[in-house]
Design a protein around this motif. Structure first.
Motif, mmCIF file in Angstrom:
data_model
loop_
_atom_site.group_PDB
_atom_site.id
_atom_site.type_symbol
_atom_site.label_atom_id
_atom_site.label_comp_id
_atom_site.label_asym_id
_atom_site.label_seq_id
_atom_site.Cartn_x
_atom_site.Cartn_y
_atom_site.Cartn_z
ATOM 1 N N GLY A 1 8.048 -39.945 26.532
ATOM 2 C CA GLY A 1 8.205 -38.561 26.971
ATOM 3 C C GLY A 1 9.306 -38.452 28.013
ATOM 4 O O GLY A 1 9.668 -39.419 28.661
ATOM 5 N N THR A 2 9.828 -37.292 28.157
ATOM 6 C CA THR A 2 10.846 -37.071 29.185
ATOM 7 C C THR A 2 10.292 -36.096 30.201
ATOM 8 O O THR A 2 9.437 -35.281 29.904
ATOM 9 N N TYR A 3 10.805 -36.242 31.414
ATOM 10 C CA TYR A 3 10.300 -35.397 32.487
ATOM 11 C C TYR A 3 11.198 -34.207 32.689
ATOM 12 O O TYR A 3 12.369 -34.221 32.373
ATOM 13 N N SER A 4 10.630 -33.222 33.277
ATOM 14 C CA SER A 4 11.423 -32.033 33.557
ATOM 15 C C SER A 4 11.035 -31.506 34.927
ATOM 16 O O SER A 4 10.439 -30.458 35.041
ATOM 17 N N TYR A 5 11.343 -32.303 35.942
ATOM 18 C CA TYR A 5 11.069 -31.824 37.289
ATOM 19 C C TYR A 5 12.211 -30.937 37.728
ATOM 20 O O TYR A 5 13.368 -31.370 37.721
ATOM 21 N N GLN A 6 11.889 -29.720 38.078
ATOM 22 C CA GLN A 6 12.899 -28.783 38.566
ATOM 23 C C GLN A 6 12.516 -28.346 39.976
ATOM 24 O O GLN A 6 11.519 -27.663 40.139
ATOM 25 N N PRO A 7 13.331 -28.728 40.990
ATOM 26 C CA PRO A 7 13.025 -28.224 42.330
ATOM 27 C C PRO A 7 13.112 -26.703 42.328
ATOM 28 O O PRO A 7 14.046 -26.136 41.761
ATOM 29 N N LYS A 8 12.126 -26.065 42.945
ATOM 30 C CA LYS A 8 12.016 -24.614 42.766
ATOM 31 C C LYS A 8 12.682 -23.808 43.871
ATOM 32 O O LYS A 8 13.190 -22.732 43.625
ATOM 33 N N ASN A 9 12.649 -24.325 45.088
ATOM 34 C CA ASN A 9 13.259 -23.504 46.141
ATOM 35 C C ASN A 9 14.334 -24.293 46.888
ATOM 36 O O ASN A 9 14.578 -25.472 46.590
ATOM 37 N N ALA A 10 14.961 -23.642 47.841
ATOM 38 C CA ALA A 10 16.102 -24.241 48.538
ATOM 39 C C ALA A 10 15.709 -25.544 49.220
ATOM 40 O O ALA A 10 16.439 -26.539 49.162
ATOM 41 N N PHE A 11 14.498 -25.579 49.831
ATOM 42 C CA PHE A 11 14.092 -26.788 50.537
ATOM 43 C C PHE A 11 13.881 -27.955 49.580
ATOM 44 O O PHE A 11 14.388 -29.060 49.809
ATOM 45 N N THR A 12 13.163 -27.725 48.473
ATOM 46 C CA THR A 12 12.906 -28.840 47.549
ATOM 47 C C THR A 12 14.198 -29.305 46.879
ATOM 48 O O THR A 12 14.352 -30.479 46.584
ATOM 49 N N LYS A 13 15.140 -28.373 46.658
ATOM 50 C CA LYS A 13 16.442 -28.780 46.106
ATOM 51 C C LYS A 13 17.183 -29.673 47.108
ATOM 52 O O LYS A 13 17.737 -30.705 46.750
ATOM 53 N N TRP A 14 17.152 -29.243 48.363
ATOM 54 C CA TRP A 14 17.798 -30.011 49.445
ATOM 55 C C TRP A 14 17.170 -31.399 49.539
ATOM 56 O O TRP A 14 17.849 -32.425 49.591
ATOM 57 N N LEU A 15 15.829 -31.427 49.522
ATOM 58 C CA LEU A 15 15.126 -32.705 49.653
ATOM 59 C C LEU A 15 15.373 -33.587 48.432
ATOM 60 O O LEU A 15 15.569 -34.801 48.554
ATOM 61 N N ASP A 16 15.395 -32.974 47.251
ATOM 62 C CA ASP A 16 15.510 -33.749 46.015
ATOM 63 C C ASP A 16 16.813 -34.522 45.946
ATOM 64 O O ASP A 16 16.873 -35.601 45.365
ATOM 65 N N SER A 17 17.875 -33.984 46.549
ATOM 66 C CA SER A 17 19.155 -34.694 46.506
ATOM 67 C C SER A 17 19.268 -35.722 47.628
ATOM 68 O O SER A 17 20.262 -36.424 47.721
ATOM 69 N N ARG A 18 18.250 -35.776 48.481
ATOM 70 C CA ARG A 18 18.270 -36.759 49.575
ATOM 71 C C ARG A 18 17.171 -37.810 49.444
ATOM 72 O O ARG A 18 17.422 -39.013 49.489
ATOM 73 N N LEU A 19 15.953 -37.360 49.290
ATOM 74 C CA LEU A 19 14.823 -38.278 49.048
ATOM 75 C C LEU A 19 13.958 -37.656 47.957
ATOM 76 O O LEU A 19 13.159 -36.769 48.234
#
Lengths: 430, 265
Positions: free
Chosen positions: A4-22
């Motif tokens: 299976g493949t995952y489809s995690y999509q950061p939803k708001n500005a904070f999770t997008k910011w965090l996702d590209s760092r940790l």
């Protein structure tokens, strides 16, 4: 990841910011929520989650107990009783912790035998299996260290017996044993270091558990059919499907634990451990905690100490070779009629070893209901020990090479459909 | 067929040689099961019984046995004998304990609520010297230390031991200074029969009659409470926890079934 493949999509500005760092939320989402899990797991597969809960419970209750416990040979026994009498809910912490250890082992034995029965140790899960053995060995050490802390008669004499194993090492045995004791006998220095190590090891276990879960997430779960996941039709997301199932099983398990904690808190322990340690009085009959009993029987089955100790450790280490001793290309014993019967024989033999471990060395085997069977305990424990090793080292390779497996289903999805429509659709095993 | 024949042979062999584990001259006799007020998940102590038990302990056992994990304040705490605070302080004041005065000189003073029960002997050597070289064990956790693991067996054993003294059977080699008691390992015990006659202890209201068996039951009840003073709190919390978990498990079961309702598995 396996399927299976995952489809995690950061939803708001904070999770997008965090996702590209940790990408920790991504990791959690992928491993705990979306993780594709075979849809045919039964209740035997709930013990992984239960074990994680038990580890956390043991650490939490243990940290609280350590705030009140005094690791000193003249004060340890009374400090445990003070916890039970004068600390708010101290009795609850202490009984949760002591019964929790037993429940932890019940769960780990069911988890291990489940892994055996469904062939979860076979490729590609060998590393997962090996890490499990490491966790089990660490649990054994932690359980033993913890049992010495109340400094009752069984604590003291159990510690004496177990540490004496190391004196069997040729040439340096005595030196090693004294180094472990920090003294010339089991005494205060031994108790203090055992407390230190008992506090340390659970965190080591937690670390290896992380590796164990990591190693699980690479090939994904095995399942009762022992066949690989073929596609999305075979799996469901871990959440909410297995979170709800595991939670239900966990609560039932906790109810069993609560029966002991609240209504029979000393049933799984030994009465002699409420007698303060006394180096001048040897208990008539030193027994370890119930979860070591089969190994204790293996140890006592040979008169030579060194061989006994080697056999005892060998009885666990032999599991490490199982992935390569089992030559079958079918995993689950469901489809391996001979292996299946041998599995249950191994269970019975291990149980008999456990009974032998609880009994004194000499005389005839005491079966249940006060029946004494006309077979000497020593002889029976030797037969069982030999069989135990034969099972892994000889019988398993021979049987797995020659056994004719039953037809294995095409996929998990077809097996599920077949079971539901009572129209089996299967291919024969390779 | 061959297998069945073999199996029946094994069974016959097993039963032909079966010997029931029987008591010989030294194997301790198994204590009879008694009915106790505190048995079962809802069991609680009988306050009056614990109060009588304290009196038996104080007047009989305490002359040789310590109980050094129990304080006088425990006597008025919930779940125990529940003497009133005034009664408890009065009971404490009847007992002398060692202390230091303001000049650092050892003195005896009446006990207060905070004091532990004092030991009858200064140390183990003094205890052995006074008791034919036997050391009377501390009674604080004796009800747990003599159990065979199952709740209630410790008290059964203590009751059987206290009331189980008898004449040594013919041919039994009783060592000098020891007493015959089939419930004790080895059948000989240094402790002389602690309760020798009915009415040995006189309680305030005279009810129920102070028979040997009644006094034994009461003091066993007291020792059981002393070993586990939080028993009532434990059981009452346990019942609530079990009811909560049972309801939770039912809800989780239906949640699980609902989540899986559209998935063939």
């Amino acid at each position: 990841m396996a399927h299976g493949t995952y489809s995690y999509q950061p939803k708001n500005a904070f999770t997008k910011w965090l996702d590209s760092r940790l990408p920790i939320l991504r990791l959690m989402d992928e491993t705990m929520l979306q993780f594709p899990t075979p849809k045919n797991l039964n209740y035997w597969y709930t013990f992984g989650g239960i074990l994680t809960f038990m580890l956390v419970l043991q650490i939490l209750t243990g940290v609280v107990l350590a705030m009140h416990y005094v690791p000193h040979e003249t004060m340890a026994f009374d400090s445990v009783e003070r916890i039970m009498r004068d600390v708010n809910y101290g009795w609850l912490m202490r009984y949760l912790h002591s019964n929790g250890a037993s429940m932890f082992f019940i769960a780990v034995y069911l988890h291990i035998f489940r892994g055996l029965y469904y062939g979860s140790y076979k490729a590609p899960r060998e590393v997962l299996w090996l890490l499990g053995i490491v966790i089990y060995l660490l649990m054994m050490a932690t359980g033993f260290l913890g049992y010495t802390l109340p400094w009752g008669q069984m604590s003291f004499w159990g510690a004496t017996v177990i540490t004496n194993f190391f004196s069997a090492i040729p040439f340096v045995g005595e030196a090693v044993t004294q180094w472990l004791w920090g003294s010339f006998a089991v005494d205060n220095s031994t108790l203090q270091r055992f407390f230190s190590l008992h506090y340390l090891l659970p965190f080591v276990i937690a670390g290896v558990v992380v590796l164990h879960i990591w190693a699980l997430h690479v090939p994904g779960n095995n399942n009762p059919l022992g066949i690989d996941v073929k596609g999305a039709a075979d799996t469901v997301a871990f959440h909410p499907y297995y979170t709800t199932k595991d939670l239900f099983a966990l609560v039932v398990f906790v109810m069993v634990m609560c029966y002991f904690v609240f209504f029979n808190p000393n049933f799984l322990g030994h009465a002699d451990n409420y007698i303060p340690a006394n180096r001048l009085v040897t208990p008539p009959h030193i027994v370890p905690e119930w979860y070591y009993l089969p190994l204790y029987a293996v140890l006592r089955s040979v008169p030579d100490k060194l061989i006994g100790v080697l056999l005892m450790f060998g009885a666990i280490l032999v599991w490490a070779f199982l992935p390569w001793l089992d030559r079958s290309n079918v995993r689950s014993y469901k489809f391996r009629p001979v292996s299946r019967q041998l599995f249950f024989i191994l269970l019975i033999v291990t149980w008999i070893l456990g009974m032998l471990g609880a009994q004194s060395v000499d005389g005839d085997f005491e079966f249940y209901f006060g029946l004494v069977l006309p077979i000497s305990k020593l002889f029976l424990s030797q037969i069982c020990t030999i069989y135990y090793f034969l099972h892994f080292l000889v019988i398993t390779p021979l049987v797995s090479m020659n056994e004719k497996a039953l037809p294995v289903p095409e996929s998990i999805a077809t097996a599920v459909l077949a079971r539901n429509s009572h129209a089996p659709k299967a291919r024969s095993a390779g | 067929m061959k297998l069945r024949a073999l199996l029946s042979l094994v069974v016959v062999f097993a039963f032909a040689g079966v010997a029931l584990a029987e008591g010989d001259q030294t194997t301790p006799k198994h204590p009879e099961t008694q009915t106790w007020e505190w048995d079962g998940p809802f069991g609680t102590f009988d306050r009056r019984q614990l109060q009588r038990g304290y009196q038996v302990y104080k007047e009989v056992c305490a002359s040789c046995h310590s109980m050094n994990l129990v304080s006088f304040r425990n006597l008025s705490q919930p779940g125990g004998p529940e003497f009133s605070d005034a009664q408890m302080k009065a009971l404490a004041a009847l007992v002398q304990v060692s202390a230091l005065d303001d000049n650092g000189e050892p003195v005896q003073r009446p006990a207060t609520a905070a004091d532990r029960f004092p030991s009858p002997f200064a140390n183990e050597k003094a205890a052995r010297a006074a008791n034919n070289n036997a050391y009377p064990p501390d009674l604080s956790v004796i009800a747990k230390a003599r159990a065979h693991g199952i709740e209630g067996e410790g008290p059964d054993y203590l009751y059987a031991l206290i009331t189980g003294y008898s004449e040594a059977p013919a041919g039994f080699q009783l060592l000098p200074g020891l007493n015959y008691n089939p419930y004790f390992a080895g059948h000989q015990i240094a402790m002389p029969p602690p309760l020798s006659s009915d009415g040995q202890v006189t309680w305030a209201d005279g009810n129920p009659p102070a028979t040997k068996s009644q006094m034994a039951k009461d003091v066993v009840a007291f020792m059981t409470w002393a070993a586990d003073p939080k028993m009532e709190e434990r059981k009452s919390l346990g019942v609530k926890v079990m009811i909560f978990l049972a309801l939770l498990s039912i809800m989780l079961f239906f949640a699980y079934k609902r989540v899986w309702r559209d998935v063939a598995h």
